[in-house]
Design a protein around this motif. Structure first.
Motif, PDB file in Angstrom:
ATOM      1  N   SER A   1      11.342  49.164  48.976  1.00  0.00           N
ATOM      2  CA  SER A   1      10.980  48.975  47.579  1.00  0.00           C
ATOM      3  C   SER A   1      11.401  47.605  47.054  1.00  0.00           C
ATOM      4  O   SER A   1      10.566  46.814  46.626  1.00  0.00           O
ATOM      5  CB  SER A   1      11.616  50.060  46.708  1.00  0.00           C
ATOM      6  OG  SER A   1      11.379  49.809  45.333  1.00  0.00           O
TER       7      SER A   1
ATOM      8  N   GLU B   1      10.824  54.108  39.428  1.00  0.00           N
ATOM      9  CA  GLU B   1       9.605  53.858  40.194  1.00  0.00           C
ATOM     10  C   GLU B   1       9.024  55.166  40.723  1.00  0.00           C
ATOM     11  O   GLU B   1       7.816  55.377  40.703  1.00  0.00           O
ATOM     12  CB  GLU B   1       9.929  52.912  41.355  1.00  0.00           C
ATOM     13  CG  GLU B   1       8.736  52.483  42.174  1.00  0.00           C
ATOM     14  CD  GLU B   1       9.130  51.494  43.253  1.00  0.00           C
ATOM     15  OE1 GLU B   1       8.603  50.374  43.253  1.00  0.00           O
ATOM     16  OE2 GLU B   1       9.975  51.857  44.100  1.00  0.00           O
ATOM     17  N   TRP B   2       9.900  56.048  41.191  1.00  0.00           N
ATOM     18  CA  TRP B   2       9.441  57.344  41.716  1.00  0.00           C
ATOM     19  C   TRP B   2       8.803  58.187  40.616  1.00  0.00           C
ATOM     20  O   TRP B   2       7.783  58.837  40.829  1.00  0.00           O
ATOM     21  CB  TRP B   2      10.626  58.086  42.336  1.00  0.00           C
ATOM     22  CG  TRP B   2      10.279  59.459  42.833  1.00  0.00           C
ATOM     23  CD1 TRP B   2       9.653  59.786  43.994  1.00  0.00           C
ATOM     24  CD2 TRP B   2      10.534  60.700  42.157  1.00  0.00           C
ATOM     25  NE1 TRP B   2       9.502  61.143  44.092  1.00  0.00           N
ATOM     26  CE2 TRP B   2      10.033  61.741  42.979  1.00  0.00           C
ATOM     27  CE3 TRP B   2      11.140  61.036  40.952  1.00  0.00           C
ATOM     28  CZ2 TRP B   2      10.124  63.083  42.638  1.00  0.00           C
ATOM     29  CZ3 TRP B   2      11.239  62.378  40.594  1.00  0.00           C
ATOM     30  CH2 TRP B   2      10.726  63.375  41.418  1.00  0.00           C
TER      31      TRP B   2
ATOM     32  N   GLU C   1       7.395  57.063  37.736  1.00  0.00           N
ATOM     33  CA  GLU C   1       6.210  56.457  37.136  1.00  0.00           C
ATOM     34  C   GLU C   1       5.068  56.225  38.110  1.00  0.00           C
ATOM     35  O   GLU C   1       3.920  56.070  37.688  1.00  0.00           O
ATOM     36  CB  GLU C   1       6.596  55.117  36.496  1.00  0.00           C
ATOM     37  CG  GLU C   1       7.565  55.271  35.323  1.00  0.00           C
ATOM     38  CD  GLU C   1       7.923  53.942  34.684  1.00  0.00           C
ATOM     39  OE1 GLU C   1       7.611  52.893  35.303  1.00  0.00           O
ATOM     40  OE2 GLU C   1       8.507  53.949  33.590  1.00  0.00           O
ATOM     41  N   LYS C   2       5.381  56.199  39.397  1.00  0.00           N
ATOM     42  CA  LYS C   2       4.339  55.943  40.393  1.00  0.00           C
ATOM     43  C   LYS C   2       4.369  57.037  41.452  1.00  0.00           C
ATOM     44  O   LYS C   2       4.945  56.850  42.532  1.00  0.00           O
ATOM     45  CB  LYS C   2       4.550  54.570  41.053  1.00  0.00           C
ATOM     46  CG  LYS C   2       4.528  53.415  40.051  1.00  0.00           C
ATOM     47  CD  LYS C   2       4.796  52.094  40.754  1.00  0.00           C
ATOM     48  CE  LYS C   2       4.806  50.942  39.758  1.00  0.00           C
ATOM     49  NZ  LYS C   2       5.089  49.637  40.423  1.00  0.00           N
TER      50      LYS C   2
ATOM     51  N   THR D   1       2.379  57.987  43.547  1.00  0.00           N
ATOM     52  CA  THR D   1       1.810  57.648  44.858  1.00  0.00           C
ATOM     53  C   THR D   1       2.843  56.994  45.759  1.00  0.00           C
ATOM     54  O   THR D   1       2.642  56.864  46.957  1.00  0.00           O
ATOM     55  CB  THR D   1       0.624  56.675  44.704  1.00  0.00           C
ATOM     56  OG1 THR D   1       1.042  55.541  43.930  1.00  0.00           O
ATOM     57  CG2 THR D   1      -0.531  57.359  44.009  1.00  0.00           C
ATOM     58  N   CYS D   2       4.002  56.545  45.181  1.00  0.00           N
ATOM     59  CA  CYS D   2       5.043  55.929  45.991  1.00  0.00           C
ATOM     60  C   CYS D   2       5.805  56.986  46.789  1.00  0.00           C
ATOM     61  O   CYS D   2       6.464  56.670  47.749  1.00  0.00           O
ATOM     62  CB  CYS D   2       6.045  55.168  45.118  1.00  0.00           C
ATOM     63  SG  CYS D   2       5.379  53.660  44.403  1.00  0.00           S
TER      64      CYS D   2
END
Length: 307
Positions: free
Chosen positions: A215, A295-296, A298-299, A301-302
């Protein structure tokens, strides 16, 4: 066509000049200061300085944040006299880091890491003789054998584990009360980053990694200078039973995306956790663990990577 090419070339040259006059020029200038003692001495005459006492920076309190004033060269004063004259206090960076702006936090972290490294490397490991630092402090040299020592950082992986719909958060006994974070551990000699991620997760919570990806990274000054390398890792949905290593962790648990998102939205989760308003809280925004968790959330797809 020739006119178009000429315009394109001029634009390309213009952009090259802009790059060389900004980031590249600055980088090369800083490189010169590191290696050229005379150039560094000249720069020091007009430079601005952060002040430290026993690795604690001089800061000024302003409402809900700390300010890190920069100063010109000053006469030598005692600690109390310095604090009075400059209307500030020498405060531990661990206490103030999350209440500083990003620029000051980064520079103060770098400065403290360098000061700590110099304190710990005053003697040559080969000859045992005192080493001498250059003017900029970018290295130390042993006069007896000319061995050069450069500051180093220790690589640490910090990994947010997910099963696709939940993420795994853990806490150590050294964490502030109620705070949970991502798994983290030092790289062993001979390991790749991928091997470190897999080993740490297996050691600490008894899970096997299915997929992982990088990341971001962050310098971290505590307890010594480390490079935090942030990754996302997934485990298979049917293999999520935790076997917590209590020698390493105090607790570990799975949390849903909604649970984590709720905590992220709190302005001051630590205070609300202590009052019982929320069940746990997360590292402050400046920490890369916070960014990894955000990040996990909000996204999506990550997280759920293809099998």
């Amino acid at each position: 066509m020739s006119l178009y090419c000429g315009t394109a070339c001029r634009r390309k040259f213009f952009w090259c000049c802009r790059l060389l006059s900004t980031y590249v020029t600055k980088t090369r200038y800083l490189c010169e200061l590191k290696e050229d003692d005379d150039a560094c001495k000249k720069a020091q005459q007009t430079g601005a300085y952060y002040l430290f006492h026993n690795l604690a920076p001089l800061l000024q309190k302003s409402e809900h944040q700390y300010l890190a004033p920069q100063h010109s060269l000053l006469a030598s004063l005692q600690k109390a006299e310095m604090e009075t004259a400059l209307q500030g206090s020498f405060i531990k960076l661990t206490k103030a880091l999350f209440e500083l702006n990003v620029k000051d936090a980064s520079l103060l972290s770098t400065a403290q890491a360098l000061l700590r490294w110099h304190n710990a490397h005053q003697f040559c490991s080969r000859s045992g003789q005192p080493t001498k630092k250059n003017v900029s402090g970018s290295k130390r040299v042993c006069p007896s054998n000319n061995i050069i020592y450069y500051p180093q950082v220790a690589p640490v992986v910090i990994t947010l584990v997910s099963d696709g719909t939940r993420c795994l958060l853990v806490r150590q006994s050294s964490f502030p009360k109620g705070m949970y974070s991502a798994l983290a551990g030092f790289c062993d000699i001979g390991e790749s980053l991928e091997e470190t991620v897999r080993r740490e997760i297996a050691e600490e919570v008894g899970l096997e990694v299915d997929r992982l990806h990088y990341s971001a990274s962050q310098h971290w000054p505590f307890p010594n200078s480390t490079l935090m390398i942030a990754c996302h890792a997934t485990v298979k949905p049917g293999q999520t039973e935790l076997q917590v290593n209590l020698r390493e962790l105090e607790a570990a648990a799975w949390f849903s995306r909604d649970e984590v998102a709720t905590v992220l939205r709190r302005n001051n989760p630590s205070n609300q956790q202590q009052s019982g308003a929320v069940p746990f809280w997360l590292p402050p925004k400046l920490a890369i663990a916070h960014q990894l968790i955000k990040e996990w959330v909000e996204k999506p797809t990550c997280s759920p990577l293809p099998a």
